[in-house]
Design a protein around this motif. Structure first.
Motif, PDB file in Angstrom:
ATOM      1  N   ALA A 154       0.836  -1.204   0.000  1.00 34.36           N
ATOM      2  CA  ALA A 154       0.000   0.000   0.000  1.00 34.36           C
ATOM      3  C   ALA A 154       0.870   1.254   0.000  1.00 34.36           C
ATOM      4  N   LEU A 155       1.987   1.262   0.773  1.00 34.54           N
ATOM      5  CA  LEU A 155       2.895   2.403   0.813  1.00 34.54           C
ATOM      6  C   LEU A 155       3.530   2.631  -0.556  1.00 34.54           C
ATOM      7  N   LYS A 160       2.323   1.884  -3.441  1.00 29.58           N
ATOM      8  CA  LYS A 160       1.321   2.427  -4.355  1.00 29.58           C
ATOM      9  C   LYS A 160       1.138   3.923  -4.117  1.00 29.58           C
ATOM     10  N   ARG A 161       1.160   4.375  -2.846  1.00 25.89           N
ATOM     11  CA  ARG A 161       0.999   5.800  -2.561  1.00 25.89           C
ATOM     12  C   ARG A 161       2.200   6.584  -3.092  1.00 25.89           C
ATOM     13  N   LEU A 162       3.412   6.016  -2.974  1.00 23.56           N
ATOM     14  CA  LEU A 162       4.598   6.680  -3.499  1.00 23.56           C
ATOM     15  C   LEU A 162       4.511   6.790  -4.998  1.00 23.56           C
ATOM     16  N   ARG A 163       4.027   5.712  -5.677  1.00 23.57           N
ATOM     17  CA  ARG A 163       3.896   5.761  -7.139  1.00 23.57           C
ATOM     18  C   ARG A 163       2.915   6.841  -7.546  1.00 23.57           C
ATOM     19  N   ASP A 164       1.785   6.939  -6.823  1.00 26.98           N
ATOM     20  CA  ASP A 164       0.794   7.949  -7.178  1.00 26.98           C
ATOM     21  C   ASP A 164       1.350   9.365  -6.969  1.00 26.98           C
ATOM     22  N   ALA A 165       2.173   9.543  -5.898  1.00 29.81           N
ATOM     23  CA  ALA A 165       2.725  10.884  -5.647  1.00 29.81           C
ATOM     24  C   ALA A 165       3.724  11.268  -6.732  1.00 29.81           C
TER      25      ALA A 165
END
Length: 274
Positions: free
Chosen positions: A262-263, A265-270
């Motif tokens: 999940a972390l 994925k959040r880094l990829r989105d940022a």
């Protein structure tokens, strides 16, 4: 409204006067006066000096059935002869020599069984036949048949069946009775045909019925084709082809709850938002 059953398109048959051999191998064996056993898809022919002395087919009742079914010979008498001999032809010869049966009756039954099984042995085949040279078959006291006579009789029988009803499907498939509402009014059924019709049950084939009645299989085919032509019987329809199995559905999307993933994925989105 009554439905009138019409025959299928005529099947090609060999002309009655045709001379081409049904089995070139059998013709060659007759010419060389061979002795042995010709094995074909639907039956076996035993040759002695190029003549047919015996025939067998799983589609035709054997000599034992023809002799014992109607009391011509006691079943125990045949069993005793068969136990003392290597095969049905030798058993018949033993019965002949012992005088258990009149000579004419045994010879007639022997020829009936030979032509009956020979008809099926010479049927069109999807596999090649093969011949085993063997000195066991011999010209004995029972009558033998020239190859040309067996082929001529086989052709005559094929033509007769074709004229009665040109669709051969009822010859080998299990038979069912046709709903009276689906056939045209027909002539009364003859007693011989009634015996066949009474044994049509959706499971038995013509060969099964012949064996049950103790009759020659070809004569039973004649009755079956006449009944088919009159709309009384039909072959069991072939089973419909099975539909191909449906492909299994793709597995449902699984939601991942692993915190590390999940972390990431959040880094990829940022990063994609920069």
């Amino acid at each position: 409204m009554t439905a009138v059953r019409t025959p299928p398109p005529a099947l090609p048959v060999r002309d009655k006067g045709a001379t081409r051999a049904l089995s070139p191998m059998l013709t060659r064996l007759a010419e060389e006066r061979a002795t042995g056993v010709l094995v074909r898809e639907h039956g076996v022919l035993h040759l002695a000096e190029g003549r047919v002395v015996h025939a067998e087919s799983p589609l035709a009742p054997g000599l034992d059935v023809l002799l014992t079914a109607h009391g011509t010979l006691a079943g125990t008498a045949w069993q005793r002869a068969a136990a003392r001999t290597p095969g049905p032809l030798h058993a018949a010869e033993l019965l002949l020599s012992s005088g258990v049966l009149p000579t004419g009756a045994l010879e007639l039954c022997h020829l009936d069984a030979l032509y009956d099984a020979g008809y099926f042995a010479l049927a069109p085949s999807s596999t090649p036949g093969w011949f085993r040279y063997d000195h066991a078959p011999r010209l004995g006291p029972l009558p033998s048949v020239p190859v040309v006579a067996l082929e001529r009789e086989t052709l005559r029988r094929r033509l007769l069946l074709h004229r009665l009803w040109p669709d051969p499907a009822a010859d080998s498939a299990p038979l069912i009775r046709v709903d009276p509402a689906r056939r045209a009014p027909a002539a009364p059924v003859a007693p011989r045909q009634r015996a066949v019709l009474d044994r049509v049950d959706g499971v038995r084939t013509a060969a099964d019925i012949a064996r049950h009645l103790g009759r020659q299989a070809f004569h039973t085919l004649v009755d079956v084709r006449r009944l088919a032509a009159a709309g009384y019987v039909a072959p069991v329809p072939p089973a419909p082809a099975a539909l191909p199995a449906a492909a299994p559905p793709p597995p449902p999307h699984q939601v991942t709850t692993d915190p590390d993933i999940a972390l990431l994925k959040r880094l990829r989105d940022a990063l994609e938002a920069l």
